[in-house]
Design an enzyme around this catalytic site. Structure first.
Site, PDB file in Angstrom:
ATOM      1  N   TYR A 128     -15.436  17.338 -17.788  1.00 34.22           N
ATOM      2  CA  TYR A 128     -15.660  15.749 -17.659  1.00 34.22           C
ATOM      3  C   TYR A 128     -16.616  16.725 -17.049  1.00 34.22           C
ATOM      4  O   TYR A 128     -16.714  16.323 -15.558  1.00 34.22           O
ATOM      5  CB  TYR A 128     -14.529  15.379 -17.054  1.00 34.22           C
ATOM      6  N   ARG A 130       0.958  -1.318   0.120  1.00 33.45           N
ATOM      7  CA  ARG A 130       0.228   0.254  -0.308  1.00 33.45           C
ATOM      8  C   ARG A 130       0.981   0.966   0.021  1.00 33.45           C
ATOM      9  O   ARG A 130       0.655   2.108  -0.091  1.00 33.45           O
ATOM     10  CB  ARG A 130      -0.834  -0.335   1.616  1.00 33.45           C
ATOM     11  N   LYS A 142      -7.528   6.784 -20.451  1.00 32.52           N
ATOM     12  CA  LYS A 142      -7.463   7.407 -21.890  1.00 32.52           C
ATOM     13  C   LYS A 142      -5.947   7.301 -22.342  1.00 32.52           C
ATOM     14  O   LYS A 142      -5.328   6.314 -22.491  1.00 32.52           O
ATOM     15  CB  LYS A 142      -7.314   8.525 -21.922  1.00 32.52           C
ATOM     16  N   ASP A 172      -6.206  19.483 -15.569  1.00 35.42           N
ATOM     17  CA  ASP A 172      -6.239  18.156 -16.383  1.00 35.42           C
ATOM     18  C   ASP A 172      -5.620  18.781 -17.055  1.00 35.42           C
ATOM     19  O   ASP A 172      -6.987  18.755 -18.444  1.00 35.42           O
ATOM     20  CB  ASP A 172      -7.806  17.969 -16.090  1.00 35.42           C
TER      21      ASP A 172
HETATM   22  N1  PLP Z   1     -10.873  13.822 -16.386  1.00 34.17           N
HETATM   23  C1  PLP Z   1     -11.567  13.766 -17.866  1.00 34.17           C
HETATM   24  C2  PLP Z   1     -11.259  14.954 -19.175  1.00 34.17           C
HETATM   25  C3  PLP Z   1     -11.754  12.389 -17.924  1.00 34.17           C
HETATM   26  O1  PLP Z   1     -12.332  12.264 -19.281  1.00 34.17           O
HETATM   27  C4  PLP Z   1     -12.376  10.866 -16.967  1.00 34.17           C
HETATM   28  C5  PLP Z   1     -12.831   9.677 -17.885  1.00 34.17           C
HETATM   29  O2  PLP Z   1     -13.437  10.075 -18.527  1.00 34.17           O
HETATM   30  C6  PLP Z   1     -12.014  11.541 -16.001  1.00 34.17           C
HETATM   31  C7  PLP Z   1     -10.566  12.312 -15.726  1.00 34.17           C
HETATM   32  C8  PLP Z   1     -11.644  10.526 -14.864  1.00 34.17           C
HETATM   33  O3  PLP Z   1     -11.124   9.800 -15.123  1.00 34.17           O
HETATM   34  P1  PLP Z   1     -11.267   7.270 -14.907  1.00 34.17           P
HETATM   35  O4  PLP Z   1     -12.238   7.195 -15.822  1.00 34.17           O
HETATM   36  O5  PLP Z   1     -10.049   7.574 -15.386  1.00 34.17           O
HETATM   37  O6  PLP Z   1     -11.730   7.909 -13.429  1.00 34.17           O
END
Ligand code: PLP
Length: 380
Positions: A105, A53, A203, A178
């Protein structure tokens, strides 16, 4: 060669240049052990490892590569992008204030809204691609965090990161970006003044739609970074060794994949913008896009693989076109080698998206095949 001196293509292809010292393998081994032994004097046999962990060889290795690709001091992997976002936001004190970009998102927006309500945190949602609006939001009262997403998903807006960093810092806040849709290959927000970068590694970073992961990367470690690290270990928001190993493998081709995806996306966007069944194409690579000049400056290596377009005739025609596609899989997510299509208004029905909006993630297939598929689906 020190991984810090490697160019992204070298760093990624050689997974940081590590050769397994025991076997001589050019691929790192997977060590799945959850615990690590101490010697008879009770000293850890390897001081870097005590319990999975806290200490995970494969995670450390993948973090080294990610920090190098993003030009950051340190990286922290999480078992999903949302876990990384939650790890960061949990450092905001109860009763604090955060400024968060609107139209990002949907999963992030929903979670942050709920979290802020529970913790009595003032949430200011603002279109951060509008610097005047961001400036007003930052100037009101001090905040702990300014959170932006660039390019934003699915509106495809671009935030001026250097300017946003100035505004956030003047408000005593950290700027966190992000950068999932840009990847570390196309944009490096830390070099533009951001304090941390977050990616859903699920992604393009992994790129093969078979690992769930998230990462935070910091320009320099500080008290917030230490809090996140402490919480990740204690609360157990850790990635397992198998996922980290797969991620390292996926990242070896990241620069190549991103290059091909960008080229394909550009060709697809140019086809769509001239198509009579399409109302608008939202893609920062097109000169008609509102943030094209900024995107060209901030993403010199390409405009990414994600785009949205609005089909004339609303939801009915958009869903009809999506249903006729043969190569684009009708599935959520983005950044994989295979192209995907999603009718986002079905997923986020009351978020103000045009009813005819389809979001596509363009993969590495033959661009001509993808365009032919879109052409037959749109019926022209
Ligand atoms: N940020 C963006 C721009 C995303 O498109 C996503 C998921 O689609 C996330 C964060 C969240 O990531 P995760 O699905 O790996 O938890």
């Amino acid at each position: 060669m020190d991984p810090k001196e490697m160019h992204p293509a070298t760093l990624a292809a050689q997974a940081g240049g590590m050769i397994d010292p025991q076997s001589g393998g050019v691929v790192p081994p997977i060590q799945p052990s959850t615990t690590f032994v101490r010697d008879r004097d009770y000293a850890p046999v390897n001081p870097d490892n005590t319990y999975l962990r806290y200490h995970n060889e494969a995670v450390r290795h993948a973090e080294l590569v990610l920090a190098g690709l993003e030009g950051g001091a340190e990286a922290m992997l999480f078992p999903s992008g949302m876990a990384a976002i939650a790890g960061l936001f949990r450092t905001v004190p109860n009763g604090g204030r955060v400024v968060v970009q609107s139209g990002i998102y949907w999963g992030t927006t929903q979670w942050i809204r709920d979290f802020c309500t529970r913790r009595d945190i003032t949430l200011c949602e603002v279109d951060a691609s509008d610097l005047d609006a961001l400036s007003k939001a930052c100037a009101e009262v001090p905040a702990q965090l300014v959170w932006v997403e660039s390019p934003s998903n699915p509106w495809m807006k671009i935030v001026d990161i250097e300017a946003a960093a100035g505004l956030a810092h003047a408000a005593n806040a950290l700027l966190v970006v992000d950068s999932t849709a840009a990847t570390p290959i196309l944009s490096q927000p830390l070099k533009m003044g951001a304090d941390m970068v977050m990616h859903s590694a699920t992604k393009a970073i992994n790129g093969h739609s078979d690992v769930l992961g998230g990462v935070l990367i910091t320009r320099e470690p500080g008290s917030v970074w230490e809090m996140i690290a402490e919480d990740r270990g204690s609360a157990g928001a850790v990635m397992g060794p198998f996922e980290a190993w797969l991620l390292l493998r996926g990242m070896r081709t990241l620069p190549l994949r991103v290059k091909q995806m960008c080229a394909n996306a550009m060709a697809v966007a140019e086809f769509l913008q001239d198509h009579p069944a399409i109302e608008t194409v939202l893609f920062p690579g097109l000169p008609s896009h509102q943030d094209h000049a900024l995107a060209a400056r901030q993403m010199p290596g390409g405009f990414g693989f994600l785009m949205s377009f609005v089909v004339k005739g609303g939801a009915e025609q958009a869903l009809r076109a999506a249903g006729r596609l043969n190569l684009f899989h009708r599935a959520t997510s983005l950044g994989g080698v295979e192209s995907l299509v999603e009718h986002r208004p079905t997923i986020e029905p009351h978020s103000g998206l045009p009813e005819g909006l389809l979001r596509i993630s363009v993969g590495i297939e033959d661009a001509g095949d993808l365009i032919a598929d879109l052409a037959q689906a749109l019926g022209q």
